[in-house]
Design a protein around this motif. Structure first.
Motif, PDB file in Angstrom:
ATOM      1  N   VAL A   9       0.854  -1.189   0.000  1.00 34.17           N
ATOM      2  CA  VAL A   9       0.000   0.000   0.000  1.00 34.17           C
ATOM      3  C   VAL A   9       0.891   1.240   0.000  1.00 34.17           C
ATOM      4  N   GLY A  35       0.986   5.565   0.117  1.00 31.79           N
ATOM      5  CA  GLY A  35       0.349   6.852   0.374  1.00 31.79           C
ATOM      6  C   GLY A  35       0.923   7.878  -0.599  1.00 31.79           C
ATOM      7  N   GLY A  36       1.515   8.938  -0.040  1.00 32.02           N
ATOM      8  CA  GLY A  36       2.087   9.987  -0.889  1.00 32.02           C
ATOM      9  C   GLY A  36       3.486   9.680  -1.379  1.00 32.02           C
ATOM     10  N   GLY A  37       4.065   8.581  -0.905  1.00 33.99           N
ATOM     11  CA  GLY A  37       5.410   8.196  -1.354  1.00 33.99           C
ATOM     12  C   GLY A  37       6.502   9.122  -0.841  1.00 33.99           C
ATOM     13  N   THR A  38       6.276   9.777   0.305  1.00 33.61           N
ATOM     14  CA  THR A  38       7.308  10.673   0.862  1.00 33.61           C
ATOM     15  C   THR A  38       8.089  10.013   1.995  1.00 33.61           C
ATOM     16  N   GLY A  39       7.805   8.750   2.242  1.00 35.30           N
ATOM     17  CA  GLY A  39       8.468   8.044   3.342  1.00 35.30           C
ATOM     18  C   GLY A  39       9.979   8.013   3.138  1.00 35.30           C
ATOM     19  N   GLY A  83       7.266  17.266   7.339  1.00 34.89           N
ATOM     20  CA  GLY A  83       7.731  18.245   6.358  1.00 34.89           C
ATOM     21  C   GLY A  83       7.055  18.250   4.994  1.00 34.89           C
ATOM     22  N   GLN A 125       0.168  11.657   2.886  1.00 36.36           N
ATOM     23  CA  GLN A 125      -1.258  11.448   3.139  1.00 36.36           C
ATOM     24  C   GLN A 125      -1.485  11.080   4.610  1.00 36.36           C
ATOM     25  N   ASN A 127       0.846   9.026   7.205  1.00 37.92           N
ATOM     26  CA  ASN A 127       1.274   9.592   8.489  1.00 37.92           C
ATOM     27  C   ASN A 127       0.901   8.669   9.649  1.00 37.92           C
ATOM     28  N   THR A 154       3.134   5.549   9.697  1.00 34.42           N
ATOM     29  CA  THR A 154       4.506   5.748  10.186  1.00 34.42           C
ATOM     30  C   THR A 154       4.529   6.479  11.530  1.00 34.42           C
ATOM     31  N   GLY A 158       5.806  12.567  12.848  1.00 37.21           N
ATOM     32  CA  GLY A 158       5.850  13.722  13.747  1.00 37.21           C
ATOM     33  C   GLY A 158       6.290  14.950  12.974  1.00 37.21           C
ATOM     34  N   GLU A 188       3.036   0.545   9.213  1.00 29.94           N
ATOM     35  CA  GLU A 188       3.744   0.664   7.926  1.00 29.94           C
ATOM     36  C   GLU A 188       3.207  -0.279   6.832  1.00 29.94           C
ATOM     37  N   ILE A 236      -5.221   0.914   5.897  1.00 30.73           N
ATOM     38  CA  ILE A 236      -6.085   1.888   6.580  1.00 30.73           C
ATOM     39  C   ILE A 236      -6.893   2.628   5.513  1.00 30.73           C
TER      40      ILE A 236
HETATM   41  C1  LIG Z   1      10.966  16.731   2.642  1.00 25.98           C
HETATM   42  C2  LIG Z   1      10.474  15.713   3.632  1.00 25.98           C
HETATM   43  C3  LIG Z   1      10.267  16.083   4.944  1.00 25.98           C
HETATM   44  C4  LIG Z   1       9.802  15.157   5.876  1.00 25.98           C
HETATM   45  N1  LIG Z   1       9.599  15.554   7.165  1.00 25.98           N
HETATM   46  C5  LIG Z   1       9.138  14.664   8.074  1.00 25.98           C
HETATM   47  C6  LIG Z   1       8.921  15.067   9.427  1.00 25.98           C
HETATM   48  O1  LIG Z   1       9.137  16.216   9.803  1.00 25.98           O
HETATM   49  N2  LIG Z   1       8.467  14.126  10.284  1.00 25.98           N
HETATM   50  C7  LIG Z   1       8.194  12.840   9.900  1.00 25.98           C
HETATM   51  O2  LIG Z   1       7.768  12.029  10.726  1.00 25.98           O
HETATM   52  N3  LIG Z   1       8.403  12.441   8.634  1.00 25.98           N
HETATM   53  C8  LIG Z   1       8.860  13.304   7.710  1.00 25.98           C
HETATM   54  N4  LIG Z   1       9.071  12.901   6.424  1.00 25.98           N
HETATM   55  C9  LIG Z   1       8.777  11.508   6.046  1.00 25.98           C
HETATM   56  C10 LIG Z   1       7.380  11.280   5.450  1.00 25.98           C
HETATM   57  O3  LIG Z   1       6.867  12.486   4.918  1.00 25.98           O
HETATM   58  C11 LIG Z   1       6.415  10.725   6.490  1.00 25.98           C
HETATM   59  O4  LIG Z   1       6.857   9.450   6.919  1.00 25.98           O
HETATM   60  C12 LIG Z   1       4.965  10.605   5.948  1.00 25.98           C
HETATM   61  O5  LIG Z   1       4.107  10.375   7.017  1.00 25.98           O
HETATM   62  C13 LIG Z   1       4.791   9.489   4.925  1.00 25.98           C
HETATM   63  O6  LIG Z   1       3.479   9.594   4.382  1.00 25.98           O
HETATM   64  P1  LIG Z   1       3.173   9.133   2.883  1.00 25.98           P
HETATM   65  O7  LIG Z   1       1.715   9.279   2.661  1.00 25.98           O
HETATM   66  O8  LIG Z   1       4.061   9.801   1.928  1.00 25.98           O
HETATM   67  O9  LIG Z   1       3.517   7.567   3.020  1.00 25.98           O
HETATM   68  P2  LIG Z   1       4.293   6.601   2.033  1.00 25.98           P
HETATM   69  O10 LIG Z   1       5.713   7.007   1.877  1.00 25.98           O
HETATM   70  O11 LIG Z   1       3.511   6.400   0.791  1.00 25.98           O
HETATM   71  O12 LIG Z   1       4.226   5.260   2.898  1.00 25.98           O
HETATM   72  C14 LIG Z   1       4.870   5.165   4.146  1.00 25.98           C
HETATM   73  C15 LIG Z   1       4.491   3.832   4.809  1.00 25.98           C
HETATM   74  O13 LIG Z   1       3.113   3.845   5.165  1.00 25.98           O
HETATM   75  C16 LIG Z   1       2.411   2.789   4.549  1.00 25.98           C
HETATM   76  N5  LIG Z   1       1.072   3.309   4.192  1.00 25.98           N
HETATM   77  C17 LIG Z   1       0.783   4.397   3.435  1.00 25.98           C
HETATM   78  N6  LIG Z   1      -0.547   4.578   3.357  1.00 25.98           N
HETATM   79  C18 LIG Z   1      -1.119   3.568   4.092  1.00 25.98           C
HETATM   80  C19 LIG Z   1      -2.462   3.188   4.376  1.00 25.98           C
HETATM   81  N7  LIG Z   1      -3.508   3.875   3.903  1.00 25.98           N
HETATM   82  N8  LIG Z   1      -2.668   2.088   5.151  1.00 25.98           N
HETATM   83  C20 LIG Z   1      -1.631   1.373   5.636  1.00 25.98           C
HETATM   84  N9  LIG Z   1      -0.341   1.684   5.389  1.00 25.98           N
HETATM   85  C21 LIG Z   1      -0.095   2.764   4.622  1.00 25.98           C
HETATM   86  C22 LIG Z   1       3.255   2.375   3.351  1.00 25.98           C
HETATM   87  O14 LIG Z   1       3.042   1.022   3.014  1.00 25.98           O
HETATM   88  C23 LIG Z   1       4.654   2.624   3.883  1.00 25.98           C
HETATM   89  O15 LIG Z   1       5.096   1.537   4.644  1.00 25.98           O
HETATM   90  C24 LIG Z   1       9.551  13.809   5.475  1.00 25.98           C
HETATM   91  C25 LIG Z   1       9.761  13.436   4.142  1.00 25.98           C
HETATM   92  C26 LIG Z   1      10.224  14.362   3.226  1.00 25.98           C
HETATM   93  C27 LIG Z   1      10.428  13.920   1.812  1.00 25.98           C
END
Ligand SMILES: Cc1cc2nc3c(=O)[nH]c(=O)nc-3n(C[C@H](O)[C@H](O)[C@H](O)COP(=O)(O)OP(=O)(O)OC[C@H]3O[C@@H](n4cnc5c(N)ncnc54)[C@H](O)[C@@H]3O)c2cc1C
Length: 463
Positions: free
Chosen positions: A69, A71-75, A134, A140, A144, A147, A150, A200, A206
């Motif tokens: 799965v 989300g926004g791919g920012t992990g 950030g 998404q 959030n 993971t 914060g 994760e 979710i």
């Molecule tokens: C510039 C930058 C700044 C950042 N700053 C912070 C910060 O200040 N604090 C912080 O904590 N993180 C930070 N991050 C990391 C990242 O943004 C976070 O971890 C964010 O919460 C990931 O969300 P995403 O939707 O991009 O998840 P994704 O990268 O798409 O996925 C992350 C994980 O969640 C799982 N997942 C996603 N959606 C679901 C769902 N619906 N149900 C079950 N599992 C799911 C995925 O399988 C994967 O394991 C930063 C990243 C960048 C690039």
């Protein structure tokens, strides 16, 4: 099931326009740079609602197809990167606001809603969603939660999990279930919604969340304080917390970080201003002003060589713009960086900052750290020569990182304070977790996902 057959089957479930080939690069990576994970997938599914999510999970379970799965791919831990083929399930279309209760400070949103959008919706209704990772425009809510992300305001208000009242999710073999709900506290059963926070993508998909909001503060006022070194800056943090002050943010930036980013800083720094704290006071206009003034006095008494209290909006914005740009400026110094998210008890923050610098020196790596001082959370960073790190350099960085993580654990800390384990640290988990705890975690995984289809190769060590 081979790729073409899988895509055809998903097309029958979701409609052909909701299926993409598995080799689309934008669905194969997250924001982790450096190691090549050799990601691959057979198909990308873009369900539009919870029923379609459930249908995809049911299909994958029935046909023993791995499902990652996204989300926004920012992990930053490789969590959303598919390692074993199968389906990437992207949540980008599952993004409705299901209900908003401004008077009860509560909202139910679907998991694919971007973080910044929720923050805007809250503000428009006189409310506030404090978790502020950030990359908020892309990340998404589901990501959030998955993971337990914060950000600076985690010091004052906690991470995303602190705002989750209940979750709706699809669990293998494809059942849509509810954990908790729209209630402000809940003692029923094991409190399993908390187990999904930080899972994760390895236990469930979710689909939506009931979230707590807060009334929007009338005023948020930052404060920048500079110290001669990390030790005096960290002592000031201990003093501040010990004296009962409650700032909403206490971030820090060590000397190499301040030096690297000084050109973009809205202040002229004298020779002694080497270590920086950024704090925030919030509340009613009066209370925020008063708290900030009191904190400024205390920081001056405890050795700050320069204290800046920006008030007009453009000055406030300039400080936060600089803060938001720190990571990017550091990356540009040599082309790439490997950044950690370790956390230590706050009284050991200075030890972890010094350990980062020492380990960097001993491995011939430029090192620096910044992060959330009030939480003891550090982005310990080693600079590397490019985003595609050459193998020899990567080996050195790995060695340095492992030493750092061991030192952090010895200080009573943890190897991830906000980004999660994902692929990046899965094999390092045994450094921190007791074998019995690791076995319990494996048991939880088996209970949710007996066939091991959800996000395989993540969080738990392989083997
Ligand atoms: C510039 C930058 C700044 C950042 N700053 C912070 C910060 O200040 N604090 C912080 O904590 N993180 C930070 N991050 C990391 C990242 O943004 C976070 O971890 C964010 O919460 C990931 O969300 P995403 O939707 O991009 O998840 P994704 O990268 O798409 O996925 C992350 C994980 O969640 C799982 N997942 C996603 N959606 C679901 C769902 N619906 N149900 C079950 N599992 C799911 C995925 O399988 C994967 O394991 C930063 C990243 C960048 C690039």
């Amino acid at each position: 099931v081979v790729s073409a057959a899988l895509q055809a089957d998903l097309g029958r479930l979701l409609g052909a326009d909701a299926v993409r080939p598995g080799d689309r690069p934008e669905y194969l990576r997250d924001a982790l740079t450096g190691p090549d994970l050799s990601p691959w997938a057979d198909a990308v599914a873009l369900p539009a609602d919870r029923e379609e999510v459930a249908a995809v999970v049911a299909y994958c379970c029935e046909h023993t197809v791995p499902l990652t799965v996204r989300g926004g791919g920012t992990g930053l831990a490789g969590g959303a990167v598919p390692l074993e083929g199968g389906v990437v399930l992207s949540m980008e279309r599952v993004r409705a606001v299901r209900s908003l209760h401004p008077l009860q400070w509560r909202v139910e949103v679907e998991a694919g809603l971007p973080t910044a959008q929720l923050q805007r919706i809250a503000r428009e209704n006189g409310l506030w969603f404090p978790p502020d990772p950030g990359a908020a425009e892309q990340s998404q809510i589901g990501g959030n939660i998955a993971t337990d992300a914060g950000g600076p305001h985690s010091f004052g208000f906690g991470t995303t999990g602190a705002f989750v009242l209940g979750l709706e999710a699809v669990v293998p073999p494809g059942e849509l279930v509810r954990f908790g709900g729209p209630v402000s506290k809940n003692s029923t059963g094991y409190g399993m919604h908390r187990l999904l926070v930080g899972s994760e993508g390895t236990l469930a998909v979710i689909t939506s969340a009931w979230l707590r909001l807060l009334p929007a503060p009338e005023r948020q006022l930052p404060l920048a304080a500079f110290f001669a070194d990390a030790r005096s800056g960290c002592e000031a943090v201990d003093q501040l917390i010990g004296s009962g002050f409650e700032p909403s943010v206490i971030d820090f930036f060590d000397e190499p970080t301040v030096t690297a980013t000084a050109a973009g800083m809205p202040y002229r720094l004298g020779g002694e201003a080497r270590f920086m704290l950024v704090l925030e006071a919030l509340g009613s206009a009066e209370a925020a002003e008063e708290l900030r003034a009191q904190m400024a006095d205390l920081l001056t008494e405890t050795g700050a060589v320069l204290v800046e209290s920006p008030t007009i909006p453009s000055e406030v914005a300039a400080l936060w713009r600089w803060r938001d740009g720190v990571s990017g400026v550091v990356t540009s110094l040599r082309g790439g960086k490997v950044s950690e998210d370790v956390i230590v008890p706050v009284e050991h923050l200075v030890d972890a900052i010094e350990a980062t610098a020492r380990i960097g020196r001993e491995h011939g790596l430029e090192a620096m750290s910044w992060g959330h001082a009030g939480n003891g959370n550090l982005h310990s960073t080693f600079l590397v020569s490019s985003p595609q790190i050459p193998a020899a350099e990567m080996a050195i960085v790995r060695e340095a990182t492992e030493r750092l993580l061991k030192e952090v654990i010895a200080l009573g800390g943890s190897i991830s304070g906000e980004h999660g384990i994902g692929w990046l640290k899965r094999d390092l988990l045994p450094l921190e977790l007791d074998p019995a705890v690791l076995e319990l975690e494996r048991g939880v995984k088996r209970q949710f996902d007996p066939a091991g289809l959800l996000n395989p190769g993540k969080v738990l060590p392989v083997g």
